[in-house]
Enzyme design. Sequence first.
Site, PDB file in Angstrom:
ATOM      1  N   ASP A 163       0.817  -1.222   0.000  1.00 49.82           N
ATOM      2  CA  ASP A 163       0.000   0.000   0.000  1.00 49.82           C
ATOM      3  C   ASP A 163       0.847   1.266   0.000  1.00 49.82           C
ATOM      4  O   ASP A 163       0.662   2.158   0.840  1.00 49.82           O
ATOM      5  CB  ASP A 163      -0.935   0.012   1.210  1.00 49.82           C
ATOM      6  CG  ASP A 163      -1.681  -1.292   1.382  1.00 49.82           C
ATOM      7  OD1 ASP A 163      -2.176  -1.820   0.380  1.00 49.82           O
ATOM      8  OD2 ASP A 163      -1.761  -1.797   2.525  1.00 49.82           O
ATOM      9  N   GLU A 175     -11.455   0.618  -2.793  1.00 47.66           N
ATOM     10  CA  GLU A 175     -10.736   0.947  -1.563  1.00 47.66           C
ATOM     11  C   GLU A 175      -9.504   1.791  -1.898  1.00 47.66           C
ATOM     12  O   GLU A 175      -9.320   2.226  -3.035  1.00 47.66           O
ATOM     13  CB  GLU A 175     -10.311  -0.338  -0.845  1.00 47.66           C
ATOM     14  CG  GLU A 175      -9.412  -1.234  -1.689  1.00 47.66           C
ATOM     15  CD  GLU A 175      -9.079  -2.557  -1.030  1.00 47.66           C
ATOM     16  OE1 GLU A 175      -9.518  -2.775   0.117  1.00 47.66           O
ATOM     17  OE2 GLU A 175      -8.378  -3.372  -1.650  1.00 47.66           O
TER      18      GLU A 175
END
Length: 509
Positions: free
Chosen positions: A16, A184
């Site tokens: 991420d 997301e």
Amino acid sequence: MATLYSNPVLDADWPDPDAIRVGDEFWMIASSFNRAPGLPVLHSRDLVTWEHVANALPAVPPMDHYALPRHGSGVWAPSLRHHDGVFVIVYPDPDHGIYVLTAPDPRGPWSEPWCLIRGRGLIDPCPLWDDDGRSYLVHGWAGSRAGTKNRLTVVEVDPGLRQVVGSPRTVVDGDELPGFCTLEGPKLYKRDGWYWIFAPAGGVATGWQTVFRSRSVWGPYEHRIVLEQDTTAVNGPHQGAWVDTPDGSDWFLHFQDRGAFGRVVHLQLMRWADGWPQIGEPLADGRGRPVLEHPLPLPARGDGQQEPARDDTFATPGLAVRWHWQANPRPEWSEAPGDGAIRLRAQVSARADLRDHGAVLCQQLPGQPSTWTTRVTLQADTPGTRCGLVLLGREYAWVGLVRTPLGVDVVLRRSVPGGPEDSLAQTPAPDATLDLRLAVDADGTATFSWRAPDTGPWQDLPAACAAVEGHWIGAEVGLFAAAPLGTPVGKRGRGVFGPVRVTVAGKDA
């Protein structure tokens, strides 16, 4: 001929990623989940060669909660920004809320984190300071905690990121977009009067990258898919960061899920067409696909290794930033005085399971074939005390020394979820000090070996083991010392390790 770089630029587990440019320097952070210290901070001058320079979070709050390994919890996808001369990290803990910490220098020290929004299931936050002095936060939702997902929410917050000052609104509902699921990882930007949200959908290993735009932060937003796997081997491709260079070119950092090797980081050129970004190699309808090679974005300013340092001679007091524990560490876990060795005091855990053992000192498993060697000494008198070199994930295997009633044995053991450790090999050790080796090939198959210090050939142990990913992370390589449950503190002993040498795909690391 232009000098090329190769993807991934970070071929190890840096999940991420988010990144920014400040002046001529680039800074990146990544998820760290239950690992402590957490929130790794990386630095680059060319977007290709990165150095791990700090960890922004010495321990994961709430401190008592993360005193035990909480696999899959902790620090999820964070964001990094620079505002009014201060570096700001906003990160989610899906079980507790959204946290903020700041620093004048990304190398630290960083402030103590504070909780901006309490609640379960709030994930992947990113702030934006608007031109009119107002501030906003976008975030996603974890269905496992909140009971809802596949939507993006914007809420107004104060500029100091201390409190919410407005009502949250759903600005994108993925259920209303054909084919969308698991929307997301949003990143919020403003350029040329447009509000931009970069967000992946479709799942970590199977999805794509979408860009949303609107003239209002509250929407309505239109969207395009701008990066997809197509016919490449780069699955995902998942969330990341839009970064520009001093010469005005635009780039996108994203990750690819490589299973046991973790979430590795790629760099793609970002062009503009019809007012929309297009990432990687252009395809039809504004889409793009990842490339594995491309001319450097800037003149090379690193050492060309594309792999942060992993070796450790333990010649400097304290732990180097490359190491992390499986839970919030306690001072009694280790001693690293800077004399060439680290001493791990043997700890006990209820099930003698290294997945439950917070005091395992780890690094990420590189994405290329790697060999790890270290010298270990078992200093313990209590039978059952052990120490060694472990390949840790949902399953694990380790090689090392164990104290027995008759002396010291060298062992190879493996454990699968829900089961005890299985002994794959055990033989009397020639001494309480041995050299240990772990070699992992391109498929993630691991071979464990031992030898008397600096003498003779390596003794390969008979069973090969597969590297297995952890919970949201890749496999890790670690050092540990453990004592049987019930061993008095004064009789637990310790393992002494050092140096640690790591070779990645034929190069020292």
